[in-house]
Design a protein around this motif. Structure first.
Motif, PDB file in Angstrom:
ATOM      1  N   SER A 143      -9.159  -0.300  -1.371  1.00 57.52           N
ATOM      2  CA  SER A 143      -9.929  -1.527  -1.149  1.00 57.52           C
ATOM      3  C   SER A 143     -11.008  -1.305  -0.095  1.00 57.52           C
ATOM      4  CB  SER A 143      -9.004  -2.666  -0.715  1.00 57.52           C
ATOM      5  OG  SER A 143      -8.223  -3.133  -1.795  1.00 57.52           O
ATOM      6  N   ILE A 144     -10.643  -0.602   0.974  1.00 59.66           N
ATOM      7  CA  ILE A 144     -11.619  -0.325   2.028  1.00 59.66           C
ATOM      8  C   ILE A 144     -12.770   0.516   1.485  1.00 59.66           C
ATOM      9  CG2 ILE A 144     -11.974   0.935   4.193  1.00 59.66           C
ATOM     10  CD1 ILE A 144      -9.174   0.002   5.047  1.00 59.66           C
ATOM     11  N   GLU A 145     -12.450   1.537   0.703  1.00 57.83           N
ATOM     12  CA  GLU A 145     -13.496   2.375   0.126  1.00 57.83           C
ATOM     13  C   GLU A 145     -14.388   1.569  -0.823  1.00 57.83           C
ATOM     14  OE1 GLU A 145     -11.824   5.845  -1.653  1.00 57.83           O
ATOM     15  OE2 GLU A 145     -11.054   6.643   0.237  1.00 57.83           O
ATOM     16  N   SER A 146     -13.773   0.659  -1.587  1.00 60.66           N
ATOM     17  CA  SER A 146     -14.556  -0.188  -2.482  1.00 60.66           C
ATOM     18  C   SER A 146     -15.492  -1.095  -1.689  1.00 60.66           C
ATOM     19  CB  SER A 146     -13.629  -1.031  -3.366  1.00 60.66           C
ATOM     20  OG  SER A 146     -12.889  -0.214  -4.261  1.00 60.66           O
ATOM     21  N   LEU A 147     -14.994  -1.660  -0.599  1.00 59.66           N
ATOM     22  CA  LEU A 147     -15.836  -2.500   0.258  1.00 59.66           C
ATOM     23  C   LEU A 147     -16.984  -1.692   0.848  1.00 59.66           C
ATOM     24  CD1 LEU A 147     -13.095  -4.541   2.140  1.00 59.66           C
ATOM     25  CD2 LEU A 147     -14.769  -5.476   0.538  1.00 59.66           C
ATOM     26  N   ASP A 148     -16.686  -0.486   1.294  1.00 56.75           N
ATOM     27  CA  ASP A 148     -17.730   0.360   1.871  1.00 56.75           C
ATOM     28  C   ASP A 148     -18.829   0.640   0.856  1.00 56.75           C
ATOM     29  OD1 ASP A 148     -16.422   0.434   4.282  1.00 56.75           O
ATOM     30  OD2 ASP A 148     -15.569   2.438   4.001  1.00 56.75           O
ATOM     31  N   ARG A 149     -18.442   0.843  -0.375  1.00 55.60           N
ATOM     32  CA  ARG A 149     -19.441   1.095  -1.414  1.00 55.60           C
ATOM     33  C   ARG A 149     -20.301  -0.149  -1.646  1.00 55.60           C
ATOM     34  NH1 ARG A 149     -18.462   2.542  -7.817  1.00 55.60           N
ATOM     35  NH2 ARG A 149     -20.629   3.127  -8.254  1.00 55.60           N
ATOM     36  N   MET A 150     -19.679  -1.334  -1.689  1.00 54.01           N
ATOM     37  CA  MET A 150     -20.442  -2.563  -1.882  1.00 54.01           C
ATOM     38  C   MET A 150     -21.388  -2.818  -0.710  1.00 54.01           C
ATOM     39  SD  MET A 150     -19.272  -3.419  -4.837  1.00 54.01           S
ATOM     40  CE  MET A 150     -19.045  -1.637  -5.036  1.00 54.01           C
ATOM     41  N   ARG A 151     -20.992  -2.343   0.467  1.00 54.08           N
ATOM     42  CA  ARG A 151     -21.799  -2.545   1.684  1.00 54.08           C
ATOM     43  C   ARG A 151     -23.136  -1.821   1.598  1.00 54.08           C
ATOM     44  NH1 ARG A 151     -24.186  -3.344   5.929  1.00 54.08           N
ATOM     45  NH2 ARG A 151     -23.288  -4.048   7.909  1.00 54.08           N
ATOM     46  N   THR A 152     -23.250  -0.792   0.757  1.00 54.16           N
ATOM     47  CA  THR A 152     -24.487  -0.017   0.653  1.00 54.16           C
ATOM     48  C   THR A 152     -25.494  -0.650  -0.304  1.00 54.16           C
ATOM     49  OG1 THR A 152     -23.729   1.380  -1.191  1.00 54.16           O
ATOM     50  CG2 THR A 152     -23.147   2.087   1.048  1.00 54.16           C
ATOM     51  N   LEU A 153     -25.081  -1.683  -1.057  1.00 53.10           N
ATOM     52  CA  LEU A 153     -25.970  -2.285  -2.049  1.00 53.10           C
ATOM     53  C   LEU A 153     -26.929  -3.277  -1.398  1.00 53.10           C
ATOM     54  CD1 LEU A 153     -23.290  -3.140  -4.774  1.00 53.10           C
ATOM     55  CD2 LEU A 153     -24.901  -1.221  -4.835  1.00 53.10           C
ATOM     56  N   PRO A 154     -28.148  -3.372  -1.897  1.00 56.08           N
ATOM     57  CA  PRO A 154     -29.014  -4.486  -1.486  1.00 56.08           C
ATOM     58  C   PRO A 154     -28.425  -5.784  -2.032  1.00 56.08           C
ATOM     59  CG  PRO A 154     -30.292  -2.728  -2.539  1.00 56.08           C
ATOM     60  CD  PRO A 154     -28.855  -2.451  -2.817  1.00 56.08           C
ATOM     61  N   LEU A 155     -27.995  -6.683  -1.154  1.00 57.13           N
ATOM     62  CA  LEU A 155     -27.282  -7.879  -1.588  1.00 57.13           C
ATOM     63  C   LEU A 155     -27.884  -9.139  -0.975  1.00 57.13           C
ATOM     64  CD1 LEU A 155     -23.510  -6.828  -1.328  1.00 57.13           C
ATOM     65  CD2 LEU A 155     -24.865  -7.138  -3.408  1.00 57.13           C
ATOM     66  N   ASN A 168     -16.112  -8.697   7.353  1.00 54.50           N
ATOM     67  CA  ASN A 168     -14.906  -9.417   7.767  1.00 54.50           C
ATOM     68  C   ASN A 168     -13.693  -8.944   6.980  1.00 54.50           C
ATOM     69  OD1 ASN A 168     -16.291 -10.942   9.645  1.00 54.50           O
ATOM     70  ND2 ASN A 168     -16.561 -12.714   8.283  1.00 54.50           N
ATOM     71  N   ALA A 169     -13.875  -8.729   5.680  1.00 59.08           N
ATOM     72  CA  ALA A 169     -12.766  -8.253   4.844  1.00 59.08           C
ATOM     73  C   ALA A 169     -12.329  -6.867   5.293  1.00 59.08           C
ATOM     74  CB  ALA A 169     -13.190  -8.239   3.381  1.00 59.08           C
ATOM     75  N   ARG A 170     -13.276  -6.010   5.594  1.00 57.55           N
ATOM     76  CA  ARG A 170     -12.942  -4.644   6.008  1.00 57.55           C
ATOM     77  C   ARG A 170     -12.175  -4.645   7.325  1.00 57.55           C
ATOM     78  NH1 ARG A 170     -13.545   0.312   8.005  1.00 57.55           N
ATOM     79  NH2 ARG A 170     -14.068   2.028   6.562  1.00 57.55           N
ATOM     80  N   ARG A 171     -12.615  -5.462   8.277  1.00 64.71           N
ATOM     81  CA  ARG A 171     -11.913  -5.521   9.566  1.00 64.71           C
ATOM     82  C   ARG A 171     -10.470  -5.980   9.378  1.00 64.71           C
ATOM     83  NH1 ARG A 171     -17.079  -6.995  11.671  1.00 64.71           N
ATOM     84  NH2 ARG A 171     -16.742  -9.192  11.153  1.00 64.71           N
ATOM     85  N   ARG A 172     -10.271  -6.923   8.495  1.00 60.78           N
ATOM     86  CA  ARG A 172      -8.907  -7.405   8.263  1.00 60.78           C
ATOM     87  C   ARG A 172      -8.034  -6.309   7.662  1.00 60.78           C
ATOM     88  NH1 ARG A 172      -7.341 -13.140   5.341  1.00 60.78           N
ATOM     89  NH2 ARG A 172      -5.180 -13.226   6.109  1.00 60.78           N
TER      90      ARG A 172
END
Length: 329
Positions: free
Chosen positions: A180-192, A212-216
């Motif tokens: 889940s953390i790796e998936s969040l990190d990947r989404m973090r790189t997208l222009p959103l 916030n999700a990653r910190r949790r």
């Protein structure tokens, strides 16, 4: 057609949210819970898309609140369904673990996956193109869809505006949280600019929600009991929703009939299942995930109780007829 070809429908439990991708070949992302199928079709019609005109249904993952409308739409209109290949192959093989329906005690009526998706695949309605992003964690075959022209992410249950999807270490593996953390990190790189999740309102600041999700999750890496409490409360609250509450005297027997309850009690909380009944009820009440009402335990979240006339058949994948020929896209 709305101003944007991406139309978000925020839905009330037991259904997950839906997204309609408009165009000459409209695509519906997720279909809600089975008892809400009439509402699903009404939402499509009100959006100017007849249910029979859908070119494709795409499931972010195979939990009952996301795939429950598949049966009616596919059976009545022949609508093809797409999902990540790991989950699609389990569904088509009628694997007893498919949809996690048995373990979670959640009804899912039969459907067939016609298009197996992998990371990097693309789908185009004519007005919006989306890219498939494999985002394992909540389930191993979980996917998100990214519309680069609109900088919009359809993130399923990877994260919400103020929460994250529960982690199923028993069915998705011990590394589910790291995934889940790796998936969040990947989404973090997208222009959103915006994200639409499986539950809750539209996310206007997706980067903040991802952080916030990653910190949790990072805090949970060293606190397995917190992960388990989050999961148990989410799963049991959902059971209370689809059953429209349970008489208090029946709660112990119900919990003791559930695979998830035995796994969490014995393997995380190190106690016999029967001894975990009262602690879970107390935590549900303390956290306001549930309330007592007229001798019943009721979910606190707003929900539309399934119509008493809704009586689905073949609600476990092991009961589903095996498809003889699977039309593919």
């Amino acid at each position: 057609m709305p101003a944007s070809p991406i139309q978000f429908f925020q839905r009330t439990f037991p259904s997950a949210n839906m997204v309609l991708l408009h165009g000459k070949q409209p695509i519906l992302v997720d279909t809600g819970f089975g008892s809400d199928t009439a509402t699903t079709k009404q939402l499509l019609t009100s959006a100017g898309v007849a249910p029979e005109s859908l070119s494709l249904i795409v499931n972010t993952h195979y939990h009952s609140d996301h795939v429950g409308g598949n049966y009616e739409l596919q059976t009545r209109y022949g609508t093809p369904i797409a999902a990540h290949r790991w989950e699609g192959e389990a569904v088509n093989a009628r694997n007893p673990e498919a949809c996690c329906a048995e373990w979670l005690d959640q009804p899912v009526e039969p459907y067939t996956v016609n298009r197996m998706l992998s990371d990097g695949d693309e789908m185009d309605t004519g007005n919006v193109l989306v890219q498939v992003l494999h985002t394992p964690g909540h389930t191993l075959g979980h996917i998100a869809l990214y519309a680069p022209d609109f900088q919009t992410l359809l993130c399923g249950d990877l994260f919400y505006g103020d929460d994250i999807g529960w982690i199923n270490m028993f069915r998705e593996g011990a590394a589910a949280m790291q995934l889940s953390i790796e998936s969040l990190d990947r989404m973090r790189t997208l222009p959103l600019k915006r994200a639409y999740s499986g539950h809750g309102s539209a996310i206007e600041d997706p980067i903040r929600a991802i952080d916030n999700a990653r910190r949790r999750l990072e805090k949970w890496l060293s606190a397995p009991e917190k992960v388990a409490w989050h999961a148990c409360k989410r799963i049991f609250a959902y059971s209370l929703i689809i059953l429209d509450g349970i008489a208090e005297e029946d709660v112990p027997d119900y919990l003791l009939s559930c695979g998830w309850f035995h796994d969490f009690s014995r393997h995380v909380f190190k106690t016999e299942a029967r001894d975990f009944v009262e602690p879970l009820i107390e935590e549900m009440l303390r956290s306001k995930a549930a309330v007592r009402q007229n001798g019943r335990l009721i979910a606190s979240a707003p929900y539309n109780p399934p119509d008493a006339r809704w009586a689905p058949l073949l609600v476990r994948p092991k009961q589903w007829p095996v498809p003889s020929g699977i039309p593919s896209l």
